[in-house]
Design an enzyme around this catalytic site. Structure first.
Site, PDB file in Angstrom:
ATOM      1  N   LEU A 527      25.752  36.119  38.978  1.00  0.00           N
ATOM      2  CA  LEU A 527      26.444  34.859  38.692  1.00  0.00           C
ATOM      3  C   LEU A 527      27.456  34.502  39.765  1.00  0.00           C
ATOM      4  CD1 LEU A 527      27.136  35.383  34.870  1.00  0.00           C
ATOM      5  CD2 LEU A 527      25.311  34.012  35.920  1.00  0.00           C
ATOM      6  N   GLY A 530      33.016  38.256  44.302  1.00  0.00           N
ATOM      7  CA  GLY A 530      34.329  38.069  44.887  1.00  0.00           C
ATOM      8  C   GLY A 530      34.901  39.391  45.337  1.00  0.00           C
ATOM      9  N   SER A 532      36.922  41.285  43.844  1.00  0.00           N
ATOM     10  CA  SER A 532      37.014  42.288  42.783  1.00  0.00           C
ATOM     11  C   SER A 532      35.659  42.862  42.396  1.00  0.00           C
ATOM     12  CB  SER A 532      37.677  41.679  41.536  1.00  0.00           C
ATOM     13  OG  SER A 532      36.936  40.572  41.073  1.00  0.00           O
ATOM     14  N   GLY A 533      34.567  42.225  42.823  1.00  0.00           N
ATOM     15  CA  GLY A 533      33.247  42.736  42.516  1.00  0.00           C
ATOM     16  C   GLY A 533      32.250  41.634  42.204  1.00  0.00           C
ATOM     17  N   LYS A 549      30.779  42.549  35.013  1.00  0.00           N
ATOM     18  CA  LYS A 549      31.355  42.652  36.356  1.00  0.00           C
ATOM     19  C   LYS A 549      31.338  44.103  36.809  1.00  0.00           C
ATOM     20  CE  LYS A 549      34.489  40.262  38.345  1.00  0.00           C
ATOM     21  NZ  LYS A 549      35.688  39.546  38.820  1.00  0.00           N
ATOM     22  N   ASP A 642      45.895  35.901  41.035  1.00  0.00           N
ATOM     23  CA  ASP A 642      44.798  35.295  41.796  1.00  0.00           C
ATOM     24  C   ASP A 642      44.276  34.042  41.077  1.00  0.00           C
ATOM     25  OD1 ASP A 642      43.089  34.994  43.913  1.00  0.00           O
ATOM     26  OD2 ASP A 642      41.629  36.471  43.224  1.00  0.00           O
TER      27      ASP A 642
END
Length: 812
Positions: A527, A530, A532-533, A549, A642
């Protein structure tokens, strides 16, 4: 080859006897199943199978028993584990297990009688009652009396107890009133109702006081997002989990959609909650609740009591006080001293930081010094304490009584207790957190006197008639339960806690890696990705669509990961992405969250895509509410670090949900030494504090929010760098803010039109746009002390939320 079964006559007789008994037992039980009761008929408390069922078997109506001999005529969910009651006729007057019955009499009245023939409850008798032909339980859970033509002449929906069911109209004449405690059914002290100003409210109406606590009594009707300009006073919960009210209160279940059994219940702890039934387990799941902070429920800890978080709500007594009843801490605390008005009695004040007692103000002064506030209390012998707040200017509240006490790191002041000098109490007394703020559980209920109510022997005849059938059935049930237990054990499903009161246990759980690998089809559909993963789409075994995630290596540290997990498991808000669970399997670190249909904000806002003004303003308010919850209302105050369009997801109604809020370290509120070990965030949305190596506070999120809503106004990226001319380089954001400040300062008439996305073509609210620009500019101030807080941003936006404006529809 032929096989032949040889049976002796003895075996044949044995088999036929067993078959006859089993069939007779089955037919007897089936014969009792009915969804209507004809005139002249009755239901008996002595017959366990004497009840009404709805045609779809979702609801059952009959005698509901607790303890040895207490029974209530009730309606309950058939398929919930604990047979959750939704309506009661005699909640404060249970009947006995012998001789009690409910009858539909020839005069058309439905009447409940006790063993001695006394009338405990009955429907109203009038001329139309004579036309009643039958009582019937509908699929909606509504018990009705009908005439021969099917017209409803009386219905239980008009007399709710503590629960509202889907499509049950809630009007000005109705109330939801809580029970006294878990496991009890008597009328409690908390209620949900339309007040005389036409607004839905929650109120504590106890033995000592009455106090409104929701919506927030510190704000006006309009600042709370409601309106009192309505006379209909009607609300309803629909089949999809949407609640709509004439006072503009609206909320939705987190699992919104048809096909789910739901209930809205005024719970015994003072919170209004929406529940959904898990059809597989029979347990309830909380899908919405009115109060994010239970300690702000009034009356929950009684007179002089203070509610604190540990992190669950607990009741404690302040210094100089002791509990009234150790078996029920909700009854509050009593002083261990005698405070008089005698001038000879020397007094002192004991400070308890971040504690307040709501209401019962003798005096209110602002601005005022601390010494003068203390003097006010000293000179009034009615004063038991004073509250002093530092919110820019000193505020003083002197108290005549101490109710609704709570401790919160977000409260900007202290309470100062007035005590005799002889009472020993430390100025830094730590509140006792060992006492649970809970009501006593009633496990045995006895009604009436022994002379009238004898011990029941009503079940004996079942033992004699069906002893063998019961034995066979018990063995079969044991095998079935064993199979189910093994199935759930193999699936790794955690056992949820009944009633859904512990939302973490019933919704937030640990997943195993193979389970998530299967759900995502080996992480097939990505999907997004970023820092973070990467995020993948998946479908769980219970058919929930989720986003999984896989956290990047930066989050592989055990201490960081578990800190994040423990935080996000407690967080629940409609404008935050719901986290369903996590996986910590060897080297794998994953988070499982709800799947949000419309993707991220950036994919709708920036060219070539387009978002109408109505949706933009709605998103701005929603993001502000979500951040305000993280900063000011969570039990652990969270800084996102963020905030950007890519982390704002939009559901099917374009309601925003903030993602990735659990991936930042926690910051202790008010601590000047709180620092992050590494820089987080995205260039262009990051506050100057990161580069200046200053302590990181919630104001970094405020800065990012400012950038975000200015981008929503302009419809383009302001966070990217552009070349203005060949010599000077300036951030687009800096230029936008500089121009906006100049236009506002010069008082230009059409300044807002020049600042807006030209694609809106005039379809916007001028006041709303101006407010968003003003807020955005104030949020991106370099001096963080000049930036507003997120709760003040919410209030400002809500003030112009109800304005009528032209808004173009969303376009692809």
């Amino acid at each position: 080859m032929r096989y032949q079964v040889v049976s002796s006559p003895k075996n044949v007789v044995w088999f036929l006897t067993l078959l006859t008994i089993t069939v007779f037992f089955h037919c007897s039980a089936t014969a009792k199943t009915q969804n209507s009761l004809k005139r002249g008929s009755s239901l008996s408390v002595e017959d366990d199978s004497d009840f009404l069922t709805s045609p779809d078997e979702s609801f059952t109506c009959g005698f509901y028993g607790v303890g040895t001999n207490a029974y209530w005529f009730s309606t309950w969910f058939t398929n919930s584990k604990s047979r959750t009651v939704v309506w009661m006729a005699n909640r404060d007057k249970p009947v006995n297990s012998l001789g009690s019955r409910v009858s539909l009499r020839n005069d058309g009245s439905l009447i409940l009688t006790d063993v001695d023939g006394a009338t405990v409850w009955q429907t109203s008798t009038n001329s139309s009652s004579l036309d009643v032909e039958r009582a019937e339980l509908l699929n909606s859970g509504n018990l009705v009396l009908k005439d021969a033509h099917g017209k409803i002449l009386w219905q239980s929906f008009d007399f709710p107890t503590d629960t509202l069911l889907p499509n049950q109209p809630f009007t000005k004449s109705k109330k939801l009133i809580s029970t006294l405690g878990r496991g009890t059914f008597g009328t409690g002290y908390f209620s949900f109702y339309f007040d005389n100003d036409n607004v839905l409210k929650l109120m504590y109406d106890g033995p000592d006081i009455s106090s409104l606590y929701w919506p927030d009594p510190d704000y006006s009707v309009f600042l709370n997002g409601r309106t009192n300009y309505n006379s209909s006073r009607i609300a309803v919960l629909d089949d999809s989990g949407n609640f709509l009210s004439s006072d503009k209160l609206q909320f939705s279940a987190s699992d919104m959609g048809v096909g789910v059994k739901r209930r809205l219940t005024m719970d015994y702890d003072g919170n209004l909650r929406l529940y959904s039934l898990n059809s597989l387990t029979g347990f309830w799941v909380i899908t919405w609740e009115a109060m994010a902070e239970l300690c702000k429920v009034h009356g929950i800890c009684g007179r002089n009591g203070i509610c604190i978080y540990t992190p669950q709500p607990k009741c404690s007594c302040p210094p100089g006080y002791e509990v009234v009843d150790t078996s029920n801490l909700n009854k509050g605390c009593k002083p261990k001293f005698n405070l008089t008005c005698s001038q000879s009695q020397q007094v002192k004040f004991v400070q308890i930081q971040q504690v307040d007692f709501y209401g019962f103000d003798l005096n209110y002064s602002e601005p005022i010094s601390f010494d003068n506030c203390r003097k006010f209390c000293l000179e009034d012998c009615r004063c038991e304490a004073f509250s002093y707040r530092l919110t820019g200017e000193g505020r003083c509240y002197t108290k005549s009584a101490l109710f609704n006490g709570y401790k919160s790191p977000n409260f900007p002041g202290s309470i100062y207790l007035r005590l005799p000098m002889s009472v020993e109490a430390s100025l830094s007394t730590k509140l006792n957190a060992s006492d649970a703020c809970s009501r006593t559980n009633v496990t045995k209920v006895v009604v009436g006197s022994p002379s009238v109510y004898a011990n029941s022997t009503k079940r004996l005849r079942w033992v004699y008639m069906y002893w063998f059938a019961f034995a066979v059935g018990a063995v079969e049930i044991l095998f079935i339960l064993s199979a189910w237990w093994l199935l759930f054990r193999r699936r790794g499903a955690a056992a949820p806690i009944e009633d859904g009161y512990h939302v973490i246990s019933s919704q937030f759980r640990m997943f195993c890696y193979p389970e998530l690998k299967k759900a995502t089809k080996n992480f097939k559909e990505e999907l997004g990705r970023g820092a973070s993963g990467a995020v993948y789409k998946g479908v769980l075994a219970d058919e929930r669509v989720v986003a999984v995630k896989k956290l990047a290596d930066i989050y592989q540290g055990e201490d960081v990961f578990w800190a994040e997990v423990s935080t996000i498991g407690k967080i629940n808000h409609m404008n935050l992405v719901r986290i369903w669970g996590f996986c910590s399997d060897d080297k794998h670190r994953l988070l499982v969250s709800e799947y949000v249909e419309n993707g991220s904000l950036d994919k709708h806002l920036f060219p070539p895509n387009f978002l109408g003004w109505k949706e933009r303003f709605k998103v701005a308010i929603g993001i502000a509410k979500g951040l305000a919850y993280l900063h000011h209302e969570c039990l652990e105050w969270v800084i996102h670090c963020d905030v950007k369009p890519e982390n704002i997801l939009l559901d099917s109604n374009f309601e925003p949900k903030i993602a990735d809020f659990g991936l930042a370290k926690l910051s202790q509120r008010g601590s000047l030494s709180s620092m992050f070990s590494r820089i987080r965030g995205t260039k262009g949305y990051m506050a100057p504090e990161w580069a200046l190596n200053l302590p990181i506070t919630a104001k970094v999120d405020v800065y990012s929010y400012g950038v975000l809503i200015l981008e929503m106004v302009k419809g383009i990226r302001l966070s990217s760098w552009v070349v203005e001319d060949s010599e000077d380089q300036e951030a687009e954001l800096t230029r936008f803010v500089r121009v906006a400040k100049k236009k506002i300062r010069c008082g230009e008439d059409q300044w807002i039109e020049d600042m807006l996305d030209p694609r809106l073509e005039g379809q916007f609210s001028r006041n709303q746009a101006a407010k968003m620009v003003e807020i955005g500019v104030s949020c991106v101030e370099e001096d963080r002390s000049k930036r507003p807080t997120m709760d003040s941003v919410v209030q400002e936006l809500l003030e112009c939320a109800d304005e009528s404006h032209a808004g173009s529809p969303h376009k692809k």
